[in-house]
Scaffold this motif. Structure first.
Motif, PDB file in Angstrom:
ATOM      1  N   CYS A 114       0.829  -1.206   0.000  1.00 52.39           N
ATOM      2  CA  CYS A 114       0.000   0.000   0.000  1.00 52.39           C
ATOM      3  C   CYS A 114       0.864   1.257   0.000  1.00 52.39           C
ATOM      4  CB  CYS A 114      -0.913  -0.016   1.223  1.00 52.39           C
ATOM      5  SG  CYS A 114      -2.012   1.398   1.347  1.00 52.39           S
TER       6      CYS A 114
ATOM      7  N   CYS B 280       0.847   4.048  -3.025  1.00 52.36           N
ATOM      8  CA  CYS B 280       0.444   5.406  -2.640  1.00 52.36           C
ATOM      9  C   CYS B 280       1.591   6.415  -2.756  1.00 52.36           C
ATOM     10  CB  CYS B 280      -0.087   5.419  -1.214  1.00 52.36           C
ATOM     11  SG  CYS B 280      -1.675   4.596  -0.987  1.00 52.36           S
TER      12      CYS B 280
ATOM     13  N   TRP C  92       2.750   8.287   6.163  1.00 52.13           N
ATOM     14  CA  TRP C  92       1.444   7.798   5.694  1.00 52.13           C
ATOM     15  C   TRP C  92       0.396   7.961   6.797  1.00 52.13           C
ATOM     16  CZ3 TRP C  92      -2.322   4.228   6.783  1.00 52.13           C
ATOM     17  CH2 TRP C  92      -3.111   3.741   5.741  1.00 52.13           C
TER      18      TRP C  92
ATOM     19  N   ILE D  25      -6.377   5.773   0.231  1.00 53.67           N
ATOM     20  CA  ILE D  25      -5.532   4.961  -0.653  1.00 53.67           C
ATOM     21  C   ILE D  25      -5.864   5.238  -2.117  1.00 53.67           C
ATOM     22  CG2 ILE D  25      -4.951   2.595  -1.359  1.00 53.67           C
ATOM     23  CD1 ILE D  25      -5.513   1.753   1.576  1.00 53.67           C
TER      24      ILE D  25
ATOM     25  N   LYS E 237      -4.528   8.710  -3.194  1.00 52.63           N
ATOM     26  CA  LYS E 237      -3.071   8.745  -3.323  1.00 52.63           C
ATOM     27  C   LYS E 237      -2.613   7.935  -4.529  1.00 52.63           C
ATOM     28  CE  LYS E 237      -2.258  11.276   0.274  1.00 52.63           C
ATOM     29  NZ  LYS E 237      -1.672  12.630   0.146  1.00 52.63           N
ATOM     30  N   ARG E 238      -3.301   6.806  -4.777  1.00 50.53           N
ATOM     31  CA  ARG E 238      -2.925   5.950  -5.912  1.00 50.53           C
ATOM     32  C   ARG E 238      -3.175   6.668  -7.235  1.00 50.53           C
ATOM     33  NH1 ARG E 238      -5.636   0.063  -6.351  1.00 50.53           N
ATOM     34  NH2 ARG E 238      -7.483   1.374  -6.087  1.00 50.53           N
TER      35      ARG E 238
END
Length: 397
Positions: A332, A336, A344, A390, A393-394
């Motif tokens: 993750c 991200c 994070w 998530i 950010k992705r």
């Protein structure tokens, strides 16, 4: 000003720091979903509260008690331990302290010398390493594996065993992973400890919180020889929802208990008398409320584990006890665009107002800990927000 080096170099509790940061935002009017602290959201059962009130009204709570705890409380601990785990202890093998955390601190101070080493399986509860270092001994971290639910094996212990090894800290159910050791696994570790003359520090604070058919076994109950190597730590905070009452206790060798008593007598003296009378009722009284709370935690676990495990880049084994999730988010972090788990965690709090604890508090660089000792609505909303974080950010990466 010249201060103690061992204190200056010590890190404060990161779980408490995370909770404080969340509270700071709440005080500013931000709606924060706080999954940081290992604290049941239930109030203390009424019968326990009433026993405490009675001790105030009749004057019993107004005075000092013996430094190591009331005789009646020690007897309640002995009786409950025998009833629940088949273990028999004598009065001089029990000490009551101001919370299980302080009991552990007193134990390390009484047991360890500067040349000693203590094996600590990783991930570990935040205070083990700090308390060992405060005793001027060395904490030797033992790596564990996700595929074994982060439970330490004899082979892994042997890799870190040395002539200086004096003790092993063993926590089951485990904070932060929720893993529960089987009787067979504990038997293997116990026999290893006997063979190598290693003390077993058994942190059993979550003993009553096991789920979905899993069973807690006290390592001290396996054999007479293993019991003689074992020092059992427990308390009323988690199972009885009494975190604020600050009552913990230790069961073990009479000579060691005697040395711990010296530390208690010169530091805190007795735990608050009113808390001791409350704990007597907790241990002697009906255990029905304990089961009600356990079932609630189990329901939360079963409802929210599938949601968490489906988040992109999250790897997790289903916990068997305690009330924490400890997912590996290394993938993750990558998707991200993060290299630092603490960054994070910080951004999650700032952007989505969800407070969790960085895995660094527990010795790892790619995990987070979430407590499910809160209501299901908060948990599901928090997981939704983590998913949103998530995804955003992705997409930005």
């Amino acid at each position: 000003m010249y201060l103690s080096k061992k204190v200056v170099n010590m890190q404060p509790s990161q779980t408490l720091a995370a909770a404080a940061k969340a509270k700071e935002l709440k005080d500013q009017g931000v709606e924060v979903l706080d999954l940081t602290l290992g604290e049941p959201d239930f109030t203390t059962p009424k019968a326990i509260e009433e026993a405490a009130i009675a001790s105030i009204k009749n004057g019993s709570a107004s005075f000092y008690t013996p430094a190591t705890g009331l005789v009646n409380l020690k007897q309640a601990i002995i009786n409950r331990t025998k009833l629940d785990y088949g273990l028999v202890y004598q009065m001089d093998e029990v000490l009551v302290g101001t919370g299980a955390k302080f009991v552990l601190y007193s134990l390390f101070q009484a047991l360890l010398n500067p040349s000693d080493e203590v094996l600590v399986p990783e991930p570990y509860w935040v205070s083990y390493v700090a308390q060992i270092e405060l005793a001027e001994a060395k904490a030797v971290v033992v790596k564990t594996k996700l595929e074994n639910q982060y439970k330490v094996t004899v082979d892994e212990l042997n890799q870190q065993l040395s002539r200086k090894t004096k003790a092993l800290v063993l926590n089951t159910p485990t904070n932060p992973t929720g893993s529960v050791y089987t009787r067979q696994e504990l038997e293997s570790i116990g026999e290893w400890a006997v063979k190598n003359n290693i003390y077993l520090i058994a942190d059993d604070i979550y003993a009553k919180l096991v789920y979905n058919g899993n069973v807690f076994t006290s390592i001290a109950s396996i054999s007479k020889e293993i019991k003689e190597q074992s020092i059992v730590i427990n308390g009323v905070s988690k199972a009885y929802s009494m975190t604020g009452w600050r009552i913990g206790y230790v069961l073990g060798n009479q000579k060691l208990i005697q040395q711990m008593a010296k530390i208690v007598s010169q530091s805190t003296s007795n735990p608050a008398a009113v808390s001791q009378y409350a704990a007597i009722e907790a241990l002697n009284g009906s255990q029905a409320d304990v089961e009600i709370m356990r079932q609630a935690f189990e329901e939360r676990l079963n409802q929210t584990y599938p949601l968490l495990s489906q988040l992109p880049g999250v790897k997790i084994e289903k916990p068997a006890g305690a009330f924490y999730f400890f997912p590996d988010i290394s993938e993750c972090l990558s998707i991200c665009g993060y290299e630092d788990v603490s960054e994070w965690v910080s951004d999650l709090l700032i952007e989505e107002h969800v407070a969790v604890v960085s895995g660094r508090a527990f010795g790892t660089d790619h995990h987070i800990r979430l407590s499910y000792a809160t209501d299901i609505e908060t948990l599901t909303e928090a997981i939704d927000r983590i998913g949103n974080f998530i995804d955003r950010k992705r997409n930005l990466k």
